[in-house]
Write an enzyme that holds these catalytic residues in place. Structure first.
Site, PDB file in Angstrom:
ATOM      1  N   SER A 206     -22.260 -11.568   9.896  1.00  0.00           N
ATOM      2  CA  SER A 206     -22.800 -11.155  11.185  1.00  0.00           C
ATOM      3  C   SER A 206     -23.566  -9.838  11.043  1.00  0.00           C
ATOM      4  O   SER A 206     -24.481  -9.753  10.227  1.00  0.00           O
ATOM      5  CB  SER A 206     -21.671 -11.053  12.223  1.00  0.00           C
ATOM      6  OG  SER A 206     -22.195 -11.008  13.519  1.00  0.00           O
ATOM      7  N   ASP A 485     -24.762 -21.940  14.684  1.00  0.00           N
ATOM      8  CA  ASP A 485     -24.445 -20.550  15.022  1.00  0.00           C
ATOM      9  C   ASP A 485     -25.390 -20.034  16.114  1.00  0.00           C
ATOM     10  O   ASP A 485     -26.614 -20.126  15.970  1.00  0.00           O
ATOM     11  CB  ASP A 485     -24.601 -19.689  13.770  1.00  0.00           C
ATOM     12  CG  ASP A 485     -24.075 -18.276  13.933  1.00  0.00           C
ATOM     13  OD1 ASP A 485     -23.733 -17.877  15.061  1.00  0.00           O
ATOM     14  OD2 ASP A 485     -24.009 -17.560  12.917  1.00  0.00           O
TER      15      ASP A 485
END
Length: 563
Positions: A206, A485
């Protein structure tokens, strides 16, 4: 004043889901008897393993297995940069943990950057998951390194805006390089395990994924290779596309119903305001003063998509529970006929008279879900907290607090100054219904920037995008992303990247997309006796095997003296 639920829910959106991102505390209060769970794509058949209680007990005691250590690093690495004035010549303790159980002479050091969270949440990865796999396969040392201004790694006595000036990606990158060049591992003091004499590899997911991608570019002589998993390498101010993968990959019936329900709310709040009080009362949210706060709260459930994970232990089921509720063909929780009559009136006011019957049950079940998940826990708590105190963004008093206990300030400061990523509904094109309310504008979502830090201008995203953004590339920089995602739109696999986010994957520059995956699904793992025929899923196992293979190949290149 305790941290508000509004802040906790907002901070979920980027923080790592696979381990350290704690499940939304409000979502965890939902009892299974109150919800209907949608069919899950991930097989969770392994969650009833006979040793599960023992394994959980082992993980609870990770702090004793992996004692914390600190290394003294400079507060200010850049005395020639005026943005850090007044400069500091001081140092602070940067916390880290390590596991050298597999280490043999000549092995590498693999550093997992913990990112925008307390580093203790990453400790499971020393025991299982990719970091553990890499250390075992390479006879290396696994390290979890905390990021400045998180956990206990604070360089300043408070979190005032003035003292947050040292919280930049560049300063934190310099910390990670300094660590590799100066660390002495307890029990291995006789060995020089610093870079560049020892091979250093970095991993992050991330924000931390983007971080280690930049690390490879900025400090190529310190970190020989890095793996960027779900790395958000392109900073974006209005990141309305965050929810588009949910639209594309979510259950079609759930997404269709959800967008219509949000549209009903928007039409009433924007075009038929006389029904606003009735709408708030229906949800039990008459205690929410501002309409945008109300709209924001109703948009929370869809955000559970990011928390989906193949690992039963860390999977957040809230998205599936929410979809199960609004698509259930009959009323849940014994809703009354009087309630449905009121709902039909609101649906009509929201422009859906033609869909009145079809949307009545979903709207009633939506209301019950919101009441059970977000309203009742506040009103029934012992804290005497009002709904405004729990969920309002319009709370200057709260945001003005800046002592060290207000550690929620760190990530908002980063996105207000450099990263952006405000997930709006207003930015969604008019040719489609948004998944979150159009009342969620840049102005509303940036109130925290104004109230907490007196920042009234967009962030300097160029401070991030100067490293390459969507198109970042470098030898021995691996890019790993999840097909589903919500952060894919800020990664090198984004359709906005060069060639639509398609590249040839090589050992030198791996470029892998995990089928069906969400947010850095390669990071976590299972103990051997937890694995089943379907856990980990084949796409995750395959990518983790490739990661081990190319890191071993990189290590051979390092030993051969390849630059």
């Amino acid at each position: 004043m305790p941290i508000t639920r509004k802040i906790l829910l907002s901070l979920l959106l980027l923080t790592n889901v696979s381990s350290s991102l704690a499940l939304n505390p409000m979502q965890k209060r939902v009892g299974r008897h109150n919800v209907v769970t949608c069919a899950q794509k991930v097989d969770h058949s392994g969650q009833g393993s006979p040793d599960s209680q023992y394994l959980q007990k082992r993980e609870v005691d990770l702090a004793s297995l992996y004692p914390e250590h600190n290394i003294s690093v400079p507060i200010d690495h850049f005395h020639n940069d005026t943005s850090y004035e007044p400069h500091s010549s001081g140092t602070f303790d940067l916390r880290y943990w390590f596991d050298a159980s597999y280490y043999k002479d000549g092995g590498p050091v693999i550093v997992l950057q913990s990112g925008e969270t307390d580093g203790t949440g990453r400790l499971p990865f020393l025991q299982k998951g990719l970091l553990h796999q890499l250390a075992q396969a390479t006879n290396g040392i696994g390290v979890v390194l905390e990021h400045r201004y998180y956990g206990t790694s604070f360089p300043t006595p408070d979190l005032s805006t003035k003292n947050l000036r040292f919280l930049t990606t560049d300063q934190a990158l310099a910390d990670m390089a300094y660590f590799a060049q100066h660390v002495i591992f307890e029990g291995l003091e006789e060995k020089n395990l610093t870079a560049p004499g020892t091979a250093y590899f970095g991993y992050g997911g991330s924000y931390a994924g983007a971080f280690v991608a930049f690390l490879r570019l900025v400090y190529p002589d310190v970190y020989y290779g890095t793996i960027s998993s779900s790395g958000v390498t392109q900073a974006i101010w209005d990141f309305w596309t965050y929810y588009e993968p949910v639209r594309e990959y979510g259950p079609p019936n759930c997404i269709s119903i959800h967008t219509k329900l949000i549209n009903v709310v928007d039409i009433i709040l924007q075009n038929n305001k006389k029904y606003t009080p009735q709408l708030k009362i229906a949800f039990g949210l008459e205690g929410i003063t501002y309409d945008d706060d109300f709209a924001q709260l109703l948009s929370y459930p869809i955000g559970g998509w990011q928390g989906r994970n193949w690992d039963p232990e860390v999977n957040d089921p809230s998205f599936d529970e929410y979809c199960g509720n609004i698509t259930y063909p009959s009323l849940i929780n014994n809703a009354s006929a009087n309630a449905t009559a009121n709902i039909r009136e609101l649906l009509h006011a929201g422009g859906y008279s033609d869909y009145n019957l079809a949307l009545t049950i979903p709207m009633v079940n939506f209301i019950n879900y919101i009441k059970t998940t977000y309203v009742s826990p506040v009103l029934n708590s012992d804290g005497n907290q009002t709904l405004d105190q729990a969920y309002s963004t319009h709370n200057q008093t709260f945001y003005s607090q800046d002592d060290l206990s207000q550690d929620w300030r760190s990530w908002p400061y980063q996105y207000c100054t450099q990263w952006g990523f405000l997930q709006t509904g207003s930015g969604v094109p008019s040719d489609r219904l948004p998944l979150v309310s159009r009342l969620l504008t840049l102005e509303y979502n940036s109130l925290i920037c104004r109230y907490a830090f007196n920042i009234t201008t967009p962030p300097n995203t160029e401070a991030v995008n100067k490293y390459g953004g969507f198109n970042i590339s470098y030898p021995r920089l691996a890019i790993i992303d999840g097909e589903e995602d919500p952060w894919r739109g800020a990664s090198p696999h984004s359709p906005q990247a060069k060639n639509g986010g398609n590249r040839t994957s090589t050992t030198e520059e791996p470029f892998l997309l995990i089928d069906g995956a969400v947010h850095h699904w390669d990071e976590n793992g299972l103990f051997p006796n937890e694995t089943t025929a379907t856990l980990p899923p084949a796409p995750v196992k395959e990518v983790q095997a490739q990661e081990v293979a190319f890191v071993k190949a990189w290590l051979e290149d390092f030993r051969a003296g390849k630059a």
